[in-house]
Design a protein around this motif. Structure first.
Motif, PDB file in Angstrom:
ATOM      1  N   SER A  34       5.350 -10.098 -19.153  1.00 19.37           N
ATOM      2  CA  SER A  34       5.453  -9.616 -20.530  1.00 19.37           C
ATOM      3  C   SER A  34       4.117  -9.069 -20.979  1.00 19.37           C
ATOM      4  CB  SER A  34       5.879 -10.763 -21.447  1.00 19.37           C
ATOM      5  OG  SER A  34       5.914 -10.322 -22.774  1.00 19.37           O
ATOM      6  N   HIS A  35       4.200  -8.115 -21.927  1.00 21.89           N
ATOM      7  CA  HIS A  35       2.983  -7.638 -22.575  1.00 21.89           C
ATOM      8  C   HIS A  35       2.703  -8.444 -23.847  1.00 21.89           C
ATOM      9  CE1 HIS A  35       3.649  -3.988 -20.079  1.00 21.89           C
ATOM     10  NE2 HIS A  35       2.336  -4.075 -20.013  1.00 21.89           N
ATOM     11  N   LEU A  36       3.653  -9.308 -24.215  1.00 20.61           N
ATOM     12  CA  LEU A  36       3.472 -10.103 -25.433  1.00 20.61           C
ATOM     13  C   LEU A  36       2.683 -11.367 -25.104  1.00 20.61           C
ATOM     14  CD1 LEU A  36       6.983  -9.806 -27.078  1.00 20.61           C
ATOM     15  CD2 LEU A  36       4.868  -8.657 -27.734  1.00 20.61           C
ATOM     16  N   LYS A  72       0.851  -1.188   0.000  1.00 19.26           N
ATOM     17  CA  LYS A  72       0.000   0.000   0.000  1.00 19.26           C
ATOM     18  C   LYS A  72       0.885   1.235   0.000  1.00 19.26           C
ATOM     19  CE  LYS A  72      -4.239   1.475   2.344  1.00 19.26           C
ATOM     20  NZ  LYS A  72      -4.084   2.855   2.711  1.00 19.26           N
ATOM     21  N   TYR A  73       0.581   2.152  -0.916  1.00 22.90           N
ATOM     22  CA  TYR A  73       1.241   3.469  -0.909  1.00 22.90           C
ATOM     23  C   TYR A  73       0.204   4.503  -0.479  1.00 22.90           C
ATOM     24  CZ  TYR A  73       5.124   1.363  -3.481  1.00 22.90           C
ATOM     25  OH  TYR A  73       6.187   0.586  -3.842  1.00 22.90           O
ATOM     26  N   ASP A  74       0.641   5.749  -0.326  1.00 23.22           N
ATOM     27  CA  ASP A  74      -0.315   6.797   0.077  1.00 23.22           C
ATOM     28  C   ASP A  74      -1.480   6.873  -0.908  1.00 23.22           C
ATOM     29  OD1 ASP A  74       1.229   7.333   2.200  1.00 23.22           O
ATOM     30  OD2 ASP A  74       2.220   9.111   1.336  1.00 23.22           O
ATOM     31  N   SER A  75      -1.142   6.594  -2.191  1.00 26.80           N
ATOM     32  CA  SER A  75      -2.169   6.686  -3.243  1.00 26.80           C
ATOM     33  C   SER A  75      -3.126   5.499  -3.234  1.00 26.80           C
ATOM     34  CB  SER A  75      -1.480   6.795  -4.602  1.00 26.80           C
ATOM     35  OG  SER A  75      -0.496   5.792  -4.696  1.00 26.80           O
ATOM     36  N   GLY A  76      -2.843   4.475  -2.441  1.00 31.50           N
ATOM     37  CA  GLY A  76      -3.715   3.296  -2.382  1.00 31.50           C
ATOM     38  C   GLY A  76      -2.908   2.017  -2.565  1.00 31.50           C
ATOM     39  N   PHE A  77      -3.637   0.894  -2.754  1.00 31.51           N
ATOM     40  CA  PHE A  77      -2.972  -0.399  -2.888  1.00 31.51           C
ATOM     41  C   PHE A  77      -2.377  -0.554  -4.291  1.00 31.51           C
ATOM     42  CE2 PHE A  77      -5.536  -1.639   0.785  1.00 31.51           C
ATOM     43  CZ  PHE A  77      -4.620  -2.417   1.490  1.00 31.51           C
ATOM     44  N   ALA A  78      -1.062  -0.752  -4.387  1.00 32.77           N
ATOM     45  CA  ALA A  78      -0.449  -1.112  -5.674  1.00 32.77           C
ATOM     46  C   ALA A  78      -0.655  -2.600  -5.902  1.00 32.77           C
ATOM     47  CB  ALA A  78       1.035  -0.785  -5.665  1.00 32.77           C
ATOM     48  N   VAL A  79      -0.638  -3.369  -4.803  1.00 24.24           N
ATOM     49  CA  VAL A  79      -0.887  -4.809  -4.832  1.00 24.24           C
ATOM     50  C   VAL A  79      -1.773  -5.110  -3.631  1.00 24.24           C
ATOM     51  CG1 VAL A  79       0.180  -7.085  -4.589  1.00 24.24           C
ATOM     52  CG2 VAL A  79       1.328  -5.334  -5.945  1.00 24.24           C
ATOM     53  N   GLY A  81      -0.720  -8.357 -16.823  1.00 28.82           N
ATOM     54  CA  GLY A  81      -1.679  -7.403 -16.281  1.00 28.82           C
ATOM     55  C   GLY A  81      -1.530  -6.107 -17.054  1.00 28.82           C
ATOM     56  N   PRO A  82      -2.586  -5.319 -17.119  1.00 27.66           N
ATOM     57  CA  PRO A  82      -2.486  -4.027 -17.811  1.00 27.66           C
ATOM     58  C   PRO A  82      -1.438  -3.136 -17.124  1.00 27.66           C
ATOM     59  CG  PRO A  82      -4.771  -4.540 -17.259  1.00 27.66           C
ATOM     60  CD  PRO A  82      -3.918  -5.553 -16.556  1.00 27.66           C
ATOM     61  N   ASN A  83      -1.043  -2.064 -17.782  1.00 27.60           N
ATOM     62  CA  ASN A  83      -0.091  -1.129 -17.180  1.00 27.60           C
ATOM     63  C   ASN A  83      -0.592  -0.689 -15.811  1.00 27.60           C
ATOM     64  OD1 ASN A  83       1.733  -1.097 -19.281  1.00 27.60           O
ATOM     65  ND2 ASN A  83       0.603   0.476 -20.390  1.00 27.60           N
ATOM     66  N   GLY A  84       0.314  -0.685 -14.840  1.00 26.35           N
ATOM     67  CA  GLY A  84      -0.046  -0.220 -13.509  1.00 26.35           C
ATOM     68  C   GLY A  84      -0.781  -1.251 -12.676  1.00 26.35           C
ATOM     69  N   ALA A  85      -0.861  -2.519 -13.164  1.00 23.99           N
ATOM     70  CA  ALA A  85      -1.622  -3.541 -12.429  1.00 23.99           C
ATOM     71  C   ALA A  85      -0.898  -4.013 -11.167  1.00 23.99           C
ATOM     72  CB  ALA A  85      -1.905  -4.735 -13.336  1.00 23.99           C
ATOM     73  N   GLY A  86       0.414  -3.760 -11.105  1.00 25.60           N
ATOM     74  CA  GLY A  86       1.139  -4.154  -9.893  1.00 25.60           C
ATOM     75  C   GLY A  86       2.189  -5.229 -10.109  1.00 25.60           C
ATOM     76  N   LYS A  87       2.549  -5.491 -11.359  1.00 31.73           N
ATOM     77  CA  LYS A  87       3.506  -6.575 -11.649  1.00 31.73           C
ATOM     78  C   LYS A  87       4.891  -6.259 -11.070  1.00 31.73           C
ATOM     79  CE  LYS A  87       2.818  -6.180 -16.105  1.00 31.73           C
ATOM     80  NZ  LYS A  87       1.851  -5.070 -16.112  1.00 31.73           N
ATOM     81  N   THR A  88       5.398  -5.061 -11.418  1.00 29.93           N
ATOM     82  CA  THR A  88       6.743  -4.714 -10.954  1.00 29.93           C
ATOM     83  C   THR A  88       6.786  -4.639  -9.433  1.00 29.93           C
ATOM     84  OG1 THR A  88       7.079  -3.514 -13.007  1.00 29.93           O
ATOM     85  CG2 THR A  88       8.626  -3.042 -11.238  1.00 29.93           C
ATOM     86  N   THR A  89       5.739  -4.092  -8.833  1.00 33.58           N
ATOM     87  CA  THR A  89       5.688  -4.008  -7.364  1.00 33.58           C
ATOM     88  C   THR A  89       5.747  -5.408  -6.759  1.00 33.58           C
ATOM     89  OG1 THR A  89       4.357  -2.009  -7.568  1.00 33.58           O
ATOM     90  CG2 THR A  89       4.345  -3.102  -5.423  1.00 33.58           C
ATOM     91  N   THR A  90       4.998  -6.349  -7.352  1.00 37.56           N
ATOM     92  CA  THR A  90       5.022  -7.728  -6.846  1.00 37.56           C
ATOM     93  C   THR A  90       6.419  -8.309  -6.966  1.00 37.56           C
ATOM     94  OG1 THR A  90       2.724  -8.040  -7.524  1.00 37.56           O
ATOM     95  CG2 THR A  90       4.002 -10.046  -7.148  1.00 37.56           C
TER      96      THR A  90
END
Ligand SMILES: Nc1ncnc2c1ncn2[C@@H]1O[C@H](COP(=O)(O)OP(=O)(O)OP(=O)(O)O)[C@@H](O)[C@H]1O
Length: 302
Positions: A188-190, A14-21, A38-47
């Motif tokens: 991946s996005h592919l 959770k960040y100030d802006s809300g749950f990333a994951v 997952g779509p952009n911003g879905a939380g993949k990199t954070t995970t």
């Protein structure tokens, strides 16, 4: 119960802006290739950053190779990772770059030539990194991630910007690693690419898991569909109404109507269109695929 390379339970960030994951649960059996989408911003990199101990979770638990993610020192020596593009010295050769990393990490220098060969860079190992194509840079990044001879390899967008030939090379490399017992967790996005190589899949949407499991189970739960194009673009909306009127889910994407229904129903739709004075220029039944399923489940672009 198969041995698990990754297992997370209620994992959140959770960040100030809300749950990333948000309260995610998934498991990746050892020795498999698992796609992570997952779509952009879905939380993949954070995970991925939580799995690698780079950021700490706000809640939940996780285990990597049986060890808790709160003790990354217990498993990181057996995990190779390439996230957010590899960083190398431009003026050093590929081999020299790997030697620097091997020395820093305490890995045997003999592994360098072996890894260059494994990722298909044996011929160009002596060339300066700055002369490498994008595909070669990505492959060198994977070679670096393989230095510890990892049991688990985590890759964030390894085929980003690659041409079809480069993508195929990475595919073969990942397949051979998994065949040798390495677990590969790859974002991946592919989607068509992931569909070919992955046995397992984790799909995120807005920080939540919308699917985690065997790729085949995902498809078994999906309906077949057909792609429909009309001579006049304005007729597509009418086709959608006709399909929906007959009880079939339908939507338009990129100028093509996607209509759920078995292949046998294509003839009925063709007749309905004909009776409505609409000329179809394409009517092709399709089996569920990752691209379509992703769109259905995330309601978003890639
Ligand atoms: N350090 C941070 N501080 C605040 N918000 C963050 C931070 N890192 C990520 N986020 C937010 O968390 C959400 C998930 O981001 P993340 O980068 O994990 O998504 P992603 O699935 O990897 O996206 P992409 O495919 O675009 O790389 C986004 O809304 C992002 O803005």
């Amino acid at each position: 119960m198969p041995q698990l390379a990754i297992s997370v339970s209620d994992l959140s960030k959770k960040y100030d802006s809300g749950f990333a994951v948000s309260h995610t649960n998934f498991q990746v059996p050892a020795g498999t290739i698992c796609g992570f989408v997952g779509p952009n911003g879905a939380g993949k990199t954070t995970t991925i950053r939580m799995l690698l101990g780079l950021i700490s979770p706000s809640g939940g638990t996780g285990r990597i190779l049986g060890e808790p993610i709160t003790s990354p020192e217990k498993y990181l020596s057996q995990v190779g990772a390439m996230i957010e593009g590899p960083a190398f010295y431009p003026a050093l050769s590929g081999a020299e770059n790997l030697k620097v990393l091997a020395t820093l990490g305490g890995f045997p220098l003999e592994r360098v030539d072996q890894l260059l060969a494994q990722v298909g860079l044996a011929d160009r190992g002596k060339s300066k990194y700055k002369t490498y194509s994008l595909g070669m840079k990505q492959r060198l990044g994977i070679a670096a991630a393989l230095l510890p001879n990892p049991k688990l390899l985590i890759l964030d967008e390894p085929t980003n910007g690659l041409d079809p030939e480069g993508i195929q090379e990475i595919r073969q490399l990942l397949r051979s690693l998994a065949d040798g017992g390495t677990t590969v967790f790859v974002s991946s996005h592919l989607l068509s690419e992931l569909e070919i190589i992955s046995e397992y899949l984790v799909m995120l949407r807005k920080g939540e898991v919308v699917f985690a499991g065997a790729m085949q189970d995902l498809f078994d739960a999906q309906q077949p569909f057909m792609l429909v194009k009309t001579e006049k673009l304005s007729d597509l909306e009418k086709i959608i109404s006709l399909a929906e009127g007959a009880g079939h889910k339908a939507h338009i994407r990129d100028g093509v109507a996607h209509i759920e229904g078995p292949a046998e129903w294509a003839g009925v739709l063709n007749k309905l269109a004909f009776e409505a004075g609409i000329l179809l220029t394409q009517l092709s039944p399709q089996l569920p695929n990752l691209e379509e399923t992703f769109f259905e489940m995330t309601g978003d672009q890639k």
